[in-house]
Design an enzyme around this catalytic site. Sequence first.
Site, PDB file in Angstrom:
ATOM      1  N   GLU A 253     -85.650 -77.984 -63.558  1.00 40.21           N
ATOM      2  CA  GLU A 253     -84.606 -78.413 -64.499  1.00 40.21           C
ATOM      3  C   GLU A 253     -83.544 -77.324 -64.666  1.00 40.21           C
ATOM      4  O   GLU A 253     -82.360 -77.622 -64.825  1.00 40.21           O
ATOM      5  CB  GLU A 253     -85.242 -78.772 -65.845  1.00 40.21           C
ATOM      6  CG  GLU A 253     -86.054 -80.069 -65.748  1.00 40.21           C
ATOM      7  CD  GLU A 253     -86.851 -80.370 -66.998  1.00 40.21           C
ATOM      8  OE1 GLU A 253     -87.657 -79.502 -67.403  1.00 40.21           O
ATOM      9  OE2 GLU A 253     -86.670 -81.452 -67.562  1.00 40.21           O
TER      10      GLU A 253
ATOM     11  N   GLU B 157     -94.614 -82.586 -64.733  1.00 41.07           N
ATOM     12  CA  GLU B 157     -95.020 -82.635 -66.148  1.00 41.07           C
ATOM     13  C   GLU B 157     -96.025 -83.734 -66.439  1.00 41.07           C
ATOM     14  O   GLU B 157     -96.915 -83.582 -67.270  1.00 41.07           O
ATOM     15  CB  GLU B 157     -93.785 -82.817 -67.040  1.00 41.07           C
ATOM     16  CG  GLU B 157     -92.909 -81.584 -67.196  1.00 41.07           C
ATOM     17  CD  GLU B 157     -91.867 -81.437 -66.099  1.00 41.07           C
ATOM     18  OE1 GLU B 157     -91.988 -82.112 -65.048  1.00 41.07           O
ATOM     19  OE2 GLU B 157     -90.930 -80.629 -66.286  1.00 41.07           O
TER      20      GLU B 157
ATOM     21  N   ALA C  92     -92.054 -74.398 -67.407  1.00 37.44           N
ATOM     22  CA  ALA C  92     -92.220 -73.794 -68.725  1.00 37.44           C
ATOM     23  C   ALA C  92     -93.520 -73.006 -68.719  1.00 37.44           C
ATOM     24  O   ALA C  92     -94.399 -73.257 -67.895  1.00 37.44           O
ATOM     25  CB  ALA C  92     -92.277 -74.900 -69.769  1.00 37.44           C
TER      26      ALA C  92
ATOM     27  N   GLY D  40     -89.752 -77.310 -65.739  1.00 31.40           N
ATOM     28  CA  GLY D  40     -88.610 -76.634 -66.351  1.00 31.40           C
ATOM     29  C   GLY D  40     -87.868 -75.759 -65.343  1.00 31.40           C
ATOM     30  O   GLY D  40     -86.656 -75.541 -65.469  1.00 31.40           O
TER      31      GLY D  40
END
Length: 701
Positions: free
Chosen positions: A104, A124, A62, A101
């Site tokens: 993911e 994370e 992210a 992310g």
Amino acid sequence: MSNVVNYEILENIGVISVNNPPVNALAQVVREGILNAVNVAQGDASQALVLYCEGRTFIAGADITEFGKPPKEPGLPEVLLALENSSKPVIAAIHGTALGGGFEVALACHYRCAVAAAKVGLPEVKLGLLPGAGGTQRVPRLTGVEAALAMITSGNPVPASKAHAMGLVDEIIADADLKSGAVNYAQELVVSGASLKRIRDITIDPASIEPGFFDNARKKLALRARGQIAQDKIVSCLEAAVNLPMDEGLKRERELFRELLVSPESAAMRHIFFAERQAAKIKDLPRDTPVRDIEKVAIIGGGTMGGGIAMCFANMGIPVVMLEINDEALQRGLDIVRKNYTITVKKGKLPEDQMEQRIGMITGTTDYADIADVDLVIEAVFENLELKKEIFTRLDAVCKSGAILATNTSYQDVDAIAAVTDRPEDVLGMHFFSPANVMKLLEVVRGAKTADDVLATAMKIGKAIGKVCALSRVCYGFIGNRMLSGYGREAQMLLLDGCTPAQVDSTLENFGMAMGPLAMSDLAGLDVGYKARQSRGDLSDDPKLFRMGTVLVEMGRHGQKTGSGYYQYDPATRARNSDPEVEALIKAEADKLGIEQRDISAEEIIARCFYPLINEAALILEEGIAQRPSDIDVVYVFGYAFPVARGGPMHYADQIGLKSVYDKICEFRDRYGEDYWKLAPLLQKLAEEDSTFAQWAAENS
Ligand code: 3HC
Ligand code: NAI
């Protein structure tokens, strides 16, 4: 379609390319671009889709700069759902690092292929977060819960070959060109009629989890990652992956992710993420400042620090010559290096053949002629200015022109050392922390005459050997040790005022410090501080000052090495135990000095120990010793084990509020006098303006 995401059809394969330098973070335009491309592809002639990234890496997560700001559509879960629900197989093509992310996204695809050099991971937790877009639900479905727990709670990336063995990656691409390799792989899948493999369709049998597994995991993590609340929530997510249907598990994960996103711990850890990268930048040095080649290094002095520093370079394949005073000392130095490597091998962290290879990179000498050709010298002899000057005079005479001459001194004046040479521009401080092969911090100390390319080279080589570099100007103790003096002083003063050693240490350990200051002094040796104090002419003769440290040393209690100091140490386990004799001694000393002992709260212990750090740091900023407050945070987190979840002393002070810190220091000043509690004008100014160190940094950047 946005410029940062491109879509094209190559033969029968739709290729979605992300191009958002430097690390293809999942900014809003990237999310939107991928979503649009997947939607377009559903109605076109493509038979499968490849998700590929331009530049140095697959999506690295992210966009952390978006955290804390109002969310922008589309959210990541929406994009992942579109990928997963695609009617055509989607293949993620991974190079560089697929992180957070980014990984993911790859897990929501139906297949994952990667080049051998790629890494995948869910880091994370290092930002005080948990994977918030399905990582905790999809990884355990592929790898099993135990492996998922290890991967997500450590946050460490996994090399592609291991990820392949764990089932996280389906195919390793050997082609030099990943894009065409991935297209070929997609075509093979189409030809073989491969199904839409959705990880959500895998279920985990709750009976496969040993009873008590999650409780045990929680207990272990609470010990390992003190004060880091994300770990516990990761365990909850994995429990959900086992016990709940996929969509409910995802919902649970999202809720917990959102809680963490607004937590002070995550804010602090994200602050440190950016602070670390910022610290590498020297304000007045252009990014393209030339650097010198470092192909061979000499270390002068093979003691505690010299041995560890030699290992840092040997680990990177850079040859090192260790110079000692005589053969016996040299052998001792080389033996320390071997012993350290042997411990690493025993812990399973290094294969034995690599140990020999690394030891082979370090040669020894007692003759200065053998270091004439090195590119960098790091002096690590006893902490004595005259000795260091003598050594730099010899280095100046023998070392080739252009060699960088660095000192690892903890306190001495780098400019005075540089002044004995005819090349002060080549001299600087490179201050490592003990144990040097383990601790991440490197304080790079800029002398008044240090040349720009010398500084740039030191920062670069520091990063290359795995250190986090922070720049300091010259002053007594530089950034870190200068600030530490008040911390140690107050830890001892608190004893006279009524605390036990265990009370001081455990309060600071509960705050998040790895080890309290008194236990730390016992570990380092109480005699070290004692000798350092004796060699200083500028210390006050106040009998309260460092009283207990002095009394204990004079009784022969030097800390762990003599079996006792502030504590008694179990000879077999080295466990520390409170010692009633010390407690009685403290009381007796307090009586002698006429100090009335009292009960002291945890809040006071924390303020007495940390506020001197903050006050000294404000002076350091005003004097220009540190470039920015966040550099000071980096020094404390990576060099002094200040809890990362508190973000370093400057970030911590901003969180409490500078006015509150200031008021407390005024109270201590009124109680204990200005000698110890002299307010830094910058702290006073910022407190009066209701400002913060962060705001000051923004105005002074
Ligand atoms: N968001 C925003 N900026 C990022 C970023 C991210 N995820 N990752 C890196 N950057 C920036 C850095 O701040 C740096 O900026 P600068 O040049 O202005 O200082 C620049 O990109 C280059 O970064 P590095 O200097 O770190 O480059 P390296 O090549 O040494 O390392 C890396 C690359 C391994 C990708 C490293 O940057 C890294 O570890 N990044 C963070 C990865 C991460 O934590 N991802 C998870 C994010 S949280 C998440 O994804 C939540 C999700 O579960 C919902
Ligand atoms: P040490 O006492 O363990 O080692 C010093 C070594 O220097 C000894 O092996 C000695 O034989 C050698 N030496 C002495 N004179 C020499 C000479 N003329 N030529 C070659 N070698 C010589 O000391 P330590 O702890 O390694 O400290 C070294 C330096 O690093 C000091 O300046 C110290 O302040 C600094 N430092 C120490 C840290 C620590 O935690 N120990 C942390 C950071 C810096």
